[in-house]
Design a protein around this motif. Structure first.
Motif, PDB file in Angstrom:
ATOM      1  N   VAL A   1     -15.292   8.425 -30.187  1.00  0.00           N
ATOM      2  CA  VAL A   1     -14.279   9.495 -30.254  1.00  0.00           C
ATOM      3  C   VAL A   1     -14.504  10.556 -29.172  1.00  0.00           C
ATOM      4  O   VAL A   1     -15.600  11.079 -29.017  1.00  0.00           O
ATOM      5  CB  VAL A   1     -14.311  10.173 -31.652  1.00  0.00           C
TER       6      VAL A   1
ATOM      7  N   ASP B   1     -22.230  15.835 -34.263  1.00  0.00           N
ATOM      8  CA  ASP B   1     -21.102  15.865 -33.326  1.00  0.00           C
ATOM      9  C   ASP B   1     -21.321  16.987 -32.299  1.00  0.00           C
ATOM     10  O   ASP B   1     -22.183  17.848 -32.478  1.00  0.00           O
ATOM     11  CB  ASP B   1     -19.784  16.100 -34.079  1.00  0.00           C
TER      12      ASP B   1
ATOM     13  N   PRO C   1     -17.916   7.450 -34.879  1.00  0.00           N
ATOM     14  CA  PRO C   1     -18.026   8.715 -34.144  1.00  0.00           C
ATOM     15  C   PRO C   1     -18.301   8.556 -32.643  1.00  0.00           C
ATOM     16  O   PRO C   1     -17.741   9.283 -31.829  1.00  0.00           O
ATOM     17  CB  PRO C   1     -19.187   9.419 -34.842  1.00  0.00           C
TER      18      PRO C   1
ATOM     19  N   ARG D   1     -19.363  12.331 -32.355  1.00  0.00           N
ATOM     20  CA  ARG D   1     -18.045  12.669 -31.782  1.00  0.00           C
ATOM     21  C   ARG D   1     -18.208  13.728 -30.701  1.00  0.00           C
ATOM     22  O   ARG D   1     -19.083  14.581 -30.797  1.00  0.00           O
ATOM     23  CB  ARG D   1     -17.101  13.216 -32.862  1.00  0.00           C
TER      24      ARG D   1
ATOM     25  N   ARG E   1     -15.164   5.635 -24.950  1.00  0.00           N
ATOM     26  CA  ARG E   1     -14.593   6.430 -26.039  1.00  0.00           C
ATOM     27  C   ARG E   1     -13.065   6.390 -25.937  1.00  0.00           C
ATOM     28  O   ARG E   1     -12.517   6.194 -24.853  1.00  0.00           O
ATOM     29  CB  ARG E   1     -15.069   7.892 -25.942  1.00  0.00           C
TER      30      ARG E   1
END
Ligand SMILES: [Zn+2]
Ligand SMILES: [Zn+2]
Length: 458
Positions: A307, A339, A304, A240, A265
Protein backbone atom coordinates in the motif's frame (compact mmCIF):
# COMPACT_ATOMS: atom_id res chain seq x y z
CA UNK A 1 -9.21 59.58 -10.28
CA UNK A 2 -5.92 57.71 -10.55
CA UNK A 3 -5.34 57.02 -14.23
CA UNK A 4 -2.08 56.32 -16.07
CA UNK A 5 -1.25 58.53 -19.06
CA UNK A 6 0.19 57.66 -22.48
CA UNK A 7 3.78 57.89 -21.29
CA UNK A 8 3.16 56.13 -17.99
CA UNK A 9 3.82 52.55 -17.06
CA UNK A 10 2.76 51.77 -13.51
CA UNK A 11 2.78 48.75 -11.24
CA UNK A 12 0.29 48.58 -8.41
CA UNK A 13 0.00 45.48 -6.21
CA UNK A 14 -3.25 45.09 -4.27
CA UNK A 15 -2.18 41.75 -2.77
CA UNK A 16 0.91 39.55 -2.46
CA UNK A 17 3.54 42.26 -1.80
CA UNK A 18 4.74 42.44 1.80
CA UNK A 19 3.10 39.06 2.35
CA UNK A 20 3.08 35.58 0.83
CA UNK A 21 -0.29 34.67 -0.66
CA UNK A 22 -3.32 36.29 -2.34
CA UNK A 23 -1.50 37.85 -5.29
CA UNK A 24 -3.31 40.58 -7.16
CA UNK A 25 -1.17 42.80 -9.36
CA UNK A 26 -2.11 45.68 -11.65
CA UNK A 27 -0.20 47.25 -14.49
CA UNK A 28 -1.35 50.65 -15.73
CA UNK A 29 -0.74 52.34 -19.07
CA UNK A 30 -2.59 54.80 -21.29
CA UNK A 31 -5.78 54.95 -19.24
CA UNK A 32 -6.04 51.16 -18.91
CA UNK A 33 -5.27 48.49 -16.33
CA UNK A 34 -4.12 44.89 -16.75
CA UNK A 35 -4.60 42.54 -13.81
CA UNK A 36 -2.09 39.75 -13.28
CA UNK A 37 -3.35 36.95 -11.00
CA UNK A 38 -6.15 37.02 -8.46
CA UNK A 39 -5.46 34.69 -5.55
CA UNK A 40 -6.49 33.76 -2.06
CA UNK A 41 -4.67 33.22 1.20
CA UNK A 42 -5.24 30.59 3.83
CA UNK A 43 -4.19 30.66 7.44
CA UNK A 44 -4.54 34.39 7.53
CA UNK A 45 -6.95 35.06 10.34
CA UNK A 46 -8.80 38.33 10.27
CA UNK A 47 -8.48 38.61 14.05
CA UNK A 48 -5.66 37.50 16.30
CA UNK A 49 -6.51 33.83 16.71
CA UNK A 50 -5.96 33.47 20.44
CA UNK A 51 -8.18 36.32 21.46
CA UNK A 52 -10.87 35.69 18.89
CA UNK A 53 -11.65 32.08 19.74
CA UNK A 54 -11.58 29.82 22.67
CA UNK A 55 -11.98 26.22 21.64
CA UNK A 56 -9.80 24.10 19.38
CA UNK A 57 -12.44 23.57 16.71
CA UNK A 58 -13.15 27.27 16.30
CA UNK A 59 -9.47 28.04 16.36
CA UNK A 60 -8.58 25.63 13.54
CA UNK A 61 -11.53 26.83 11.46
CA UNK A 62 -10.47 30.42 11.88
CA UNK A 63 -6.90 29.45 11.04
CA UNK A 64 -8.06 28.06 7.73
CA UNK A 65 -10.20 31.02 6.89
CA UNK A 66 -9.99 31.99 3.21
CA UNK A 67 -9.28 35.60 2.42
CA UNK A 68 -8.73 37.63 -0.76
CA UNK A 69 -7.26 41.06 -1.44
CA UNK A 70 -9.76 43.89 -1.10
CA UNK A 71 -10.37 44.70 -4.79
CA UNK A 72 -12.08 48.05 -4.10
CA UNK A 73 -9.61 50.15 -6.11
CA UNK A 74 -9.95 48.16 -9.33
CA UNK A 75 -13.70 47.65 -8.84
CA UNK A 76 -14.01 51.44 -8.82
CA UNK A 77 -11.88 51.53 -12.02
CA UNK A 78 -13.36 48.44 -13.65
CA UNK A 79 -14.36 50.31 -16.83
CA UNK A 80 -10.61 50.76 -17.41
CA UNK A 81 -9.72 47.11 -16.70
CA UNK A 82 -8.73 45.44 -19.98
CA UNK A 83 -8.42 41.91 -18.64
CA UNK A 84 -7.10 39.45 -16.10
CA UNK A 85 -4.11 37.29 -17.02
CA UNK A 86 -3.31 34.19 -14.93
CA UNK A 87 0.29 32.97 -14.64
CA UNK A 88 -0.40 29.54 -13.11
CA UNK A 89 -3.01 27.55 -11.21
CA UNK A 90 -1.91 27.86 -7.58
CA UNK A 91 -4.59 29.06 -5.19
CA UNK A 92 -2.62 32.17 -4.28
CA UNK A 93 -2.77 33.18 -7.97
CA UNK A 94 -6.27 32.19 -9.13
CA UNK A 95 -8.27 31.11 -6.10
CA UNK A 96 -10.13 34.43 -5.76
CA UNK A 97 -11.40 34.57 -9.36
CA UNK A 98 -14.73 32.80 -8.63
CA UNK A 99 -15.38 35.23 -5.76
CA UNK A 100 -14.12 38.52 -7.22
CA UNK A 101 -14.98 38.16 -10.91
CA UNK A 102 -18.67 39.15 -10.44
CA UNK A 103 -17.36 42.54 -9.26
CA UNK A 104 -14.85 42.88 -12.13
CA UNK A 105 -16.58 41.26 -15.13
CA UNK A 106 -13.49 41.33 -17.36
CA UNK A 107 -12.12 38.73 -19.79
CA UNK A 108 -9.83 36.15 -18.16
CA UNK A 109 -6.82 34.71 -20.02
CA UNK A 110 -5.00 31.49 -19.10
CA UNK A 111 -3.16 28.58 -20.72
CA UNK A 112 -4.81 25.13 -20.95
CA UNK A 113 -4.02 23.55 -17.54
CA UNK A 114 -4.67 26.74 -15.59
CA UNK A 115 -7.89 27.35 -17.53
CA UNK A 116 -9.13 23.84 -16.70
CA UNK A 117 -8.40 24.29 -12.97
CA UNK A 118 -10.31 27.58 -13.04
CA UNK A 119 -13.17 26.18 -15.14
CA UNK A 120 -13.85 23.50 -12.51
CA UNK A 121 -13.90 26.13 -9.78
CA UNK A 122 -16.31 28.27 -11.79
CA UNK A 123 -18.65 25.29 -12.28
CA UNK A 124 -18.89 24.94 -8.50
CA UNK A 125 -20.23 28.48 -8.16
CA UNK A 126 -22.37 28.42 -11.32
CA UNK A 127 -20.20 30.93 -13.19
CA UNK A 128 -18.77 28.64 -15.88
CA UNK A 129 -20.97 30.03 -18.64
CA UNK A 130 -20.69 33.62 -17.48
CA UNK A 131 -16.94 34.25 -17.20
CA UNK A 132 -15.29 34.90 -20.59
CA UNK A 133 -12.36 32.53 -20.05
CA UNK A 134 -10.01 32.64 -23.02
CA UNK A 135 -7.59 29.75 -23.40
CA UNK A 136 -4.29 31.17 -24.55
CA UNK A 137 -1.81 29.59 -26.91
CA UNK A 138 1.47 30.27 -25.12
CA UNK A 139 3.37 30.54 -28.42
CA UNK A 140 1.32 33.54 -29.54
CA UNK A 141 1.58 37.14 -28.47
CA UNK A 142 -1.57 38.21 -26.65
CA UNK A 143 -2.90 41.74 -26.96
CA UNK A 144 -4.98 42.87 -23.97
CA UNK A 145 -5.89 46.53 -24.38
CA UNK A 146 -2.60 48.45 -24.79
CA UNK A 147 -0.58 45.58 -23.22
CA UNK A 148 1.22 43.00 -25.38
CA UNK A 149 1.69 39.88 -23.30
CA UNK A 150 4.23 37.21 -24.19
CA UNK A 151 4.07 33.94 -22.27
CA UNK A 152 7.46 32.62 -21.22
CA UNK A 153 7.72 28.98 -20.13
CA UNK A 154 9.30 28.64 -16.72
CA UNK A 155 9.62 25.91 -14.07
CA UNK A 156 7.74 25.85 -10.76
CA UNK A 157 5.80 23.25 -8.71
CA UNK A 158 2.65 22.91 -10.83
CA UNK A 159 2.11 22.15 -14.54
CA UNK A 160 2.07 25.03 -17.05
CA UNK A 161 3.75 27.84 -15.09
CA UNK A 162 4.52 31.02 -17.03
CA UNK A 163 6.38 34.25 -16.60
CA UNK A 164 4.96 37.18 -18.54
CA UNK A 165 6.78 39.68 -20.71
CA UNK A 166 4.48 42.68 -20.78
CA UNK A 167 5.23 45.34 -23.40
CA UNK A 168 3.76 48.78 -23.87
CA UNK A 169 4.97 51.80 -25.85
CA UNK A 170 6.13 53.17 -22.47
CA UNK A 171 8.37 50.18 -21.69
CA UNK A 172 8.63 46.45 -21.04
CA UNK A 173 8.34 44.48 -17.83
CA UNK A 174 9.24 40.91 -16.94
CA UNK A 175 6.69 39.62 -14.42
CA UNK A 176 8.32 36.36 -13.33
CA UNK A 177 5.45 35.12 -11.13
CA UNK A 178 6.52 32.01 -9.16
CA UNK A 179 9.53 30.20 -10.54
CA UNK A 180 12.66 28.17 -9.94
CA UNK A 181 15.38 26.79 -12.16
CA UNK A 182 14.65 23.10 -12.54
CA UNK A 183 16.75 21.21 -15.09
CA UNK A 184 14.80 17.99 -14.35
CA UNK A 185 11.26 18.96 -13.42
CA UNK A 186 9.80 15.38 -13.90
CA UNK A 187 6.68 16.87 -15.58
CA UNK A 188 6.94 19.47 -18.35
CA UNK A 189 9.96 20.97 -20.06
CA UNK A 190 13.25 21.77 -18.28
CA UNK A 191 14.06 25.41 -17.54
CA UNK A 192 15.42 27.17 -20.65
CA UNK A 193 17.82 29.92 -19.77
CA UNK A 194 18.18 31.04 -23.41
CA UNK A 195 14.61 32.35 -23.28
CA UNK A 196 15.55 34.70 -20.45
CA UNK A 197 18.98 35.48 -21.83
CA UNK A 198 17.32 36.73 -25.01
CA UNK A 199 15.21 39.19 -23.00
CA UNK A 200 18.41 40.98 -22.03
CA UNK A 201 18.94 41.94 -25.70
CA UNK A 202 16.13 44.50 -25.51
CA UNK A 203 15.61 46.96 -22.66
CA UNK A 204 13.66 45.59 -19.73
CA UNK A 205 12.45 48.45 -17.58
CA UNK A 206 11.56 46.35 -14.55
CA UNK A 207 11.58 42.79 -13.30
CA UNK A 208 8.76 42.10 -10.87
CA UNK A 209 9.51 38.84 -9.16
CA UNK A 210 9.25 36.07 -6.60
CA UNK A 211 11.01 36.68 -3.25
CA UNK A 212 9.78 33.59 -1.33
CA UNK A 213 13.21 31.97 -0.96
CA UNK A 214 15.45 35.03 -1.28
CA UNK A 215 16.75 34.38 2.24
CA UNK A 216 17.95 30.91 1.26
CA UNK A 217 21.42 30.58 -0.24
CA UNK A 218 22.28 28.35 -3.19
CA UNK A 219 19.89 26.73 -5.64
CA UNK A 220 16.55 25.00 -5.12
CA UNK A 221 16.27 21.20 -5.16
CA UNK A 222 15.14 19.64 -8.45
CA UNK A 223 11.98 17.51 -8.62
CA UNK A 224 14.21 14.72 -9.97
CA UNK A 225 16.39 14.78 -6.79
CA UNK A 226 13.19 14.67 -4.80
CA UNK A 227 12.16 11.51 -6.68
CA UNK A 228 15.52 9.91 -5.80
CA UNK A 229 15.09 10.96 -2.16
CA UNK A 230 11.55 9.58 -1.95
CA UNK A 231 12.57 6.28 -3.56
CA UNK A 232 15.49 5.82 -1.14
CA UNK A 233 13.25 6.77 1.82
CA UNK A 234 10.31 4.52 0.92
CA UNK A 235 12.19 1.47 -0.44
CA UNK A 236 13.31 0.03 2.94
CA UNK A 237 9.96 0.68 4.67
CA UNK A 238 7.63 -2.11 5.69
CA UNK A 239 3.95 -1.62 6.51
CA UNK A 240 1.68 0.88 4.79
CA UNK A 241 3.18 4.10 3.49
CA UNK A 242 1.15 7.29 3.42
CA UNK A 243 2.74 10.28 1.68
CA UNK A 244 1.31 13.72 2.07
CA UNK A 245 2.02 16.34 -0.56
CA UNK A 246 0.43 19.41 -2.14
CA UNK A 247 -2.31 18.26 -4.52
CA UNK A 248 -1.30 20.52 -7.39
CA UNK A 249 2.26 19.21 -7.57
CA UNK A 250 1.63 16.76 -10.41
CA UNK A 251 5.36 16.13 -10.88
CA UNK A 252 5.52 14.90 -7.27
CA UNK A 253 2.51 12.65 -7.85
CA UNK A 254 4.18 11.22 -10.95
CA UNK A 255 7.37 10.62 -8.93
CA UNK A 256 5.36 8.87 -6.23
CA UNK A 257 3.57 6.67 -8.78
CA UNK A 258 7.02 5.68 -10.12
CA UNK A 259 8.24 5.00 -6.58
CA UNK A 260 5.17 2.80 -6.01
CA UNK A 261 5.93 0.85 -9.19
CA UNK A 262 9.58 0.35 -8.23
CA UNK A 263 8.72 -0.75 -4.67
CA UNK A 264 5.85 -3.11 -5.70
CA UNK A 265 3.14 -1.05 -4.03
CA UNK A 266 -0.26 0.02 -5.33
CA UNK A 267 -0.79 3.76 -5.17
CA UNK A 268 -4.13 5.42 -4.48
CA UNK A 269 -5.13 9.01 -3.81
CA UNK A 270 -7.10 10.05 -0.73
CA UNK A 271 -8.64 13.51 -0.68
CA UNK A 272 -10.83 15.47 -3.07
CA UNK A 273 -8.24 18.00 -4.23
CA UNK A 274 -5.76 15.24 -5.14
CA UNK A 275 -8.37 13.35 -7.13
CA UNK A 276 -9.40 16.58 -8.89
CA UNK A 277 -5.82 17.56 -9.80
CA UNK A 278 -5.01 14.03 -11.02
CA UNK A 279 -8.11 14.06 -13.20
CA UNK A 280 -7.10 17.44 -14.69
CA UNK A 281 -3.56 16.14 -15.34
CA UNK A 282 -5.06 13.11 -17.14
CA UNK A 283 -7.43 15.24 -19.20
CA UNK A 284 -4.57 17.53 -20.22
CA UNK A 285 -2.32 14.64 -21.30
CA UNK A 286 0.22 15.39 -18.55
CA UNK A 287 -0.16 12.09 -16.67
CA UNK A 288 2.03 9.28 -18.12
CA UNK A 289 -0.18 6.47 -19.44
CA UNK A 290 1.98 3.69 -18.00
CA UNK A 291 1.34 4.85 -14.43
CA UNK A 292 -1.95 3.32 -13.33
CA UNK A 293 -3.45 4.20 -9.95
CA UNK A 294 -5.43 1.87 -7.73
CA UNK A 295 -8.94 2.45 -6.40
CA UNK A 296 -8.84 3.71 -2.83
CA UNK A 297 -11.69 1.33 -1.94
CA UNK A 298 -9.44 -1.65 -2.63
CA UNK A 299 -6.55 -0.47 -0.47
CA UNK A 300 -8.02 -1.78 2.78
CA UNK A 301 -7.92 -5.35 1.44
CA UNK A 302 -4.25 -5.31 0.39
CA UNK A 303 -1.33 -6.54 2.52
CA UNK A 304 0.20 -3.44 4.23
CA UNK A 305 3.53 -3.71 2.35
CA UNK A 306 1.67 -3.28 -0.96
CA UNK A 307 0.00 0.00 0.00
CA UNK A 308 1.14 3.52 -0.89
CA UNK A 309 -1.43 6.21 -0.23
CA UNK A 310 -1.06 9.83 -1.18
CA UNK A 311 -3.14 11.98 1.12
CA UNK A 312 -4.15 15.62 1.42
CA UNK A 313 -3.86 17.53 4.68
CA UNK A 314 -0.12 18.10 5.16
CA UNK A 315 -0.90 21.31 7.07
CA UNK A 316 -3.09 19.59 9.66
CA UNK A 317 -6.35 20.74 8.06
CA UNK A 318 -9.02 19.16 10.29
CA UNK A 319 -11.26 17.81 7.53
CA UNK A 320 -8.52 16.54 5.20
CA UNK A 321 -7.57 12.89 4.65
CA UNK A 322 -4.47 12.89 6.87
CA UNK A 323 -6.37 14.17 9.91
CA UNK A 324 -9.06 11.56 9.34
CA UNK A 325 -6.45 8.82 9.15
CA UNK A 326 -4.89 10.11 12.37
CA UNK A 327 -8.29 10.01 14.08
CA UNK A 328 -9.32 6.63 12.60
CA UNK A 329 -12.33 8.34 11.07
CA UNK A 330 -11.54 7.63 7.43
CA UNK A 331 -14.35 5.55 5.86
CA UNK A 332 -12.11 3.24 3.79
CA UNK A 333 -8.81 2.98 5.60
CA UNK A 334 -7.19 2.55 8.95
CA UNK A 335 -3.53 2.88 9.86
CA UNK A 336 -1.88 0.81 12.55
CA UNK A 337 1.42 0.34 14.33
CA UNK A 338 4.30 -0.23 11.90
CA UNK A 339 2.82 2.01 9.20
CA UNK A 340 4.59 5.18 8.02
CA UNK A 341 3.58 8.71 7.16
CA UNK A 342 6.02 10.63 4.95
CA UNK A 343 5.61 14.41 4.64
CA UNK A 344 6.73 15.30 1.12
CA UNK A 345 5.84 18.89 1.92
CA UNK A 346 6.85 21.70 4.26
CA UNK A 347 5.02 23.01 7.27
CA UNK A 348 3.79 26.44 6.22
CA UNK A 349 4.50 28.98 8.99
CA UNK A 350 1.40 29.40 11.13
CA UNK A 351 0.40 25.74 10.85
CA UNK A 352 2.98 24.33 13.29
CA UNK A 353 0.46 23.73 16.03
CA UNK A 354 -2.06 21.92 13.80
CA UNK A 355 0.68 19.71 12.30
CA UNK A 356 2.11 19.00 15.75
CA UNK A 357 -1.29 17.73 16.91
CA UNK A 358 -1.40 15.44 13.89
CA UNK A 359 2.09 14.07 14.61
CA UNK A 360 1.17 13.35 18.23
CA UNK A 361 -1.85 11.34 17.12
CA UNK A 362 0.19 9.27 14.67
CA UNK A 363 2.87 8.63 17.27
CA UNK A 364 0.25 7.50 19.78
CA UNK A 365 -0.90 4.91 17.24
CA UNK A 366 2.65 3.65 16.69
CA UNK A 367 2.76 5.14 13.19
CA UNK A 368 6.24 6.33 12.25
CA UNK A 369 6.48 9.86 10.81
CA UNK A 370 9.12 11.23 8.41
CA UNK A 371 9.17 15.03 8.06
CA UNK A 372 10.92 16.66 5.10
CA UNK A 373 12.50 19.18 7.48
CA UNK A 374 14.23 16.36 9.37
CA UNK A 375 14.92 13.97 6.51
CA UNK A 376 18.59 13.52 5.49
CA UNK A 377 17.38 12.97 1.92
CA UNK A 378 15.48 15.54 -0.18
CA UNK A 379 11.83 14.44 -0.06
CA UNK A 380 10.38 17.88 -0.78
CA UNK A 381 11.48 20.52 -3.27
CA UNK A 382 10.39 24.13 -3.12
CA UNK A 383 9.06 25.75 -6.29
CA UNK A 384 10.73 29.11 -5.63
CA UNK A 385 14.15 30.54 -6.48
CA UNK A 386 16.97 30.68 -3.93
CA UNK A 387 19.63 33.41 -3.99
CA UNK A 388 21.81 31.93 -6.76
CA UNK A 389 18.83 31.45 -9.05
CA UNK A 390 17.78 35.09 -8.55
CA UNK A 391 21.33 36.23 -9.38
CA UNK A 392 21.31 34.21 -12.60
CA UNK A 393 17.96 35.69 -13.63
CA UNK A 394 19.20 39.26 -13.04
CA UNK A 395 22.36 38.44 -14.95
CA UNK A 396 20.28 37.30 -17.94
CA UNK A 397 17.47 39.86 -17.95
CA UNK A 398 19.41 42.97 -16.82
CA UNK A 399 16.40 45.08 -15.80
CA UNK A 400 16.75 48.77 -14.90
CA UNK A 401 14.57 48.28 -11.83
CA UNK A 402 14.02 45.30 -9.52
CA UNK A 403 10.63 45.06 -7.84
CA UNK A 404 10.56 42.16 -5.39
CA UNK A 405 7.07 40.85 -4.65
CA UNK A 406 5.64 37.53 -3.32
CA UNK A 407 7.34 37.87 0.06
CA UNK A 408 7.21 39.41 3.47
CA UNK A 409 9.38 42.40 4.23
CA UNK A 410 12.47 40.32 5.15
CA UNK A 411 12.25 38.35 1.88
CA UNK A 412 11.79 41.55 -0.10
CA UNK A 413 14.80 43.21 1.55
CA UNK A 414 16.97 40.14 0.89
CA UNK A 415 15.77 40.09 -2.72
CA UNK A 416 16.67 43.80 -3.11
CA UNK A 417 20.20 43.10 -1.82
CA UNK A 418 20.63 40.27 -4.34
CA UNK A 419 19.40 42.49 -7.18
CA UNK A 420 21.87 45.25 -6.19
CA UNK A 421 24.69 42.73 -5.97
CA UNK A 422 23.71 41.59 -9.46
CA UNK A 423 24.16 45.10 -10.85
CA UNK A 424 20.56 46.36 -10.89
CA UNK A 425 20.62 50.15 -10.45
CA UNK A 426 17.25 50.67 -8.76
CA UNK A 427 15.47 48.40 -6.34
CA UNK A 428 12.12 49.20 -4.77
CA UNK A 429 11.04 47.47 -1.60
CA UNK A 430 7.36 48.17 -1.17
CA UNK A 431 4.00 46.96 -0.06
CA UNK A 432 0.46 46.41 -1.30
CA UNK A 433 -1.05 49.78 -2.14
CA UNK A 434 2.24 51.41 -3.20
CA UNK A 435 2.27 52.84 -6.71
CA UNK A 436 5.50 51.94 -8.50
CA UNK A 437 6.06 54.36 -11.34
CA UNK A 438 8.29 52.67 -13.90
CA UNK A 439 8.08 55.23 -16.69
CA UNK A 440 8.67 58.02 -17.65
CA UNK A 441 10.39 58.76 -14.33
CA UNK A 442 11.01 55.86 -11.94
CA UNK A 443 9.75 56.32 -8.42
CA UNK A 444 7.47 54.92 -5.77
CA UNK A 445 4.52 56.61 -4.09
CA UNK A 446 3.85 54.91 -0.81
CA UNK A 447 0.37 53.81 0.23
CA UNK A 448 -1.45 55.69 -2.49
CA UNK A 449 -4.21 53.10 -2.72
CA UNK A 450 -6.13 51.64 0.18
CA UNK A 451 -5.73 47.86 0.37
CA UNK A 452 -6.77 45.16 2.79
CA UNK A 453 -8.21 41.70 2.89
CA UNK A 454 -11.74 40.45 2.69
CA UNK A 455 -13.10 37.21 4.04
CA UNK A 456 -14.57 34.80 1.49
CA UNK A 457 -16.47 32.75 4.02
CA UNK A 458 -19.89 33.40 5.38
ZN1 LIG B 1 2.89 29.13 -7.34
ZN1 LIG C 1 2.56 31.97 -5.36
Amino acid sequence: MLSPGKNDLWFLPLGGTGEIGMNLNLYGHDGRWLMVDCGVSFNAPLHPVKTACTNEKERSENLHNIVAPDPRFIVEHKEALSGLVLTHAHEDHLGAVPYLWPRLRCPVYATAFTAEVLRRKLVQVGLDNKVPLIEVDADKLLQVGPFSVRWLAITHSIPDPFALHISTPAGNVLHTADWKIDAQPVAGQPFQHTLYQSLGDTPVLAMVGDSTNALKPGMSVSERSCFDGLLATIKPLTGRVVVSCFASNIARLISLARVAKKTNRYMALVGRSLVNMYSIAKSQGIWPEDLVLADVNHMGYLPPEEVLLVATGSQGEPRAALSRLALDSHPQLELSSGDHVVFSSIIIPGNEEAVHRLLQRFKAKGVDVVLSEQSPLPIHASGHPCAEELKLMYHWVKPDIAIPVHGENAHIQAHCAIAKESGVRKTYAGNNGDLYRLSPQAGIRRQLVKTGRISLQK
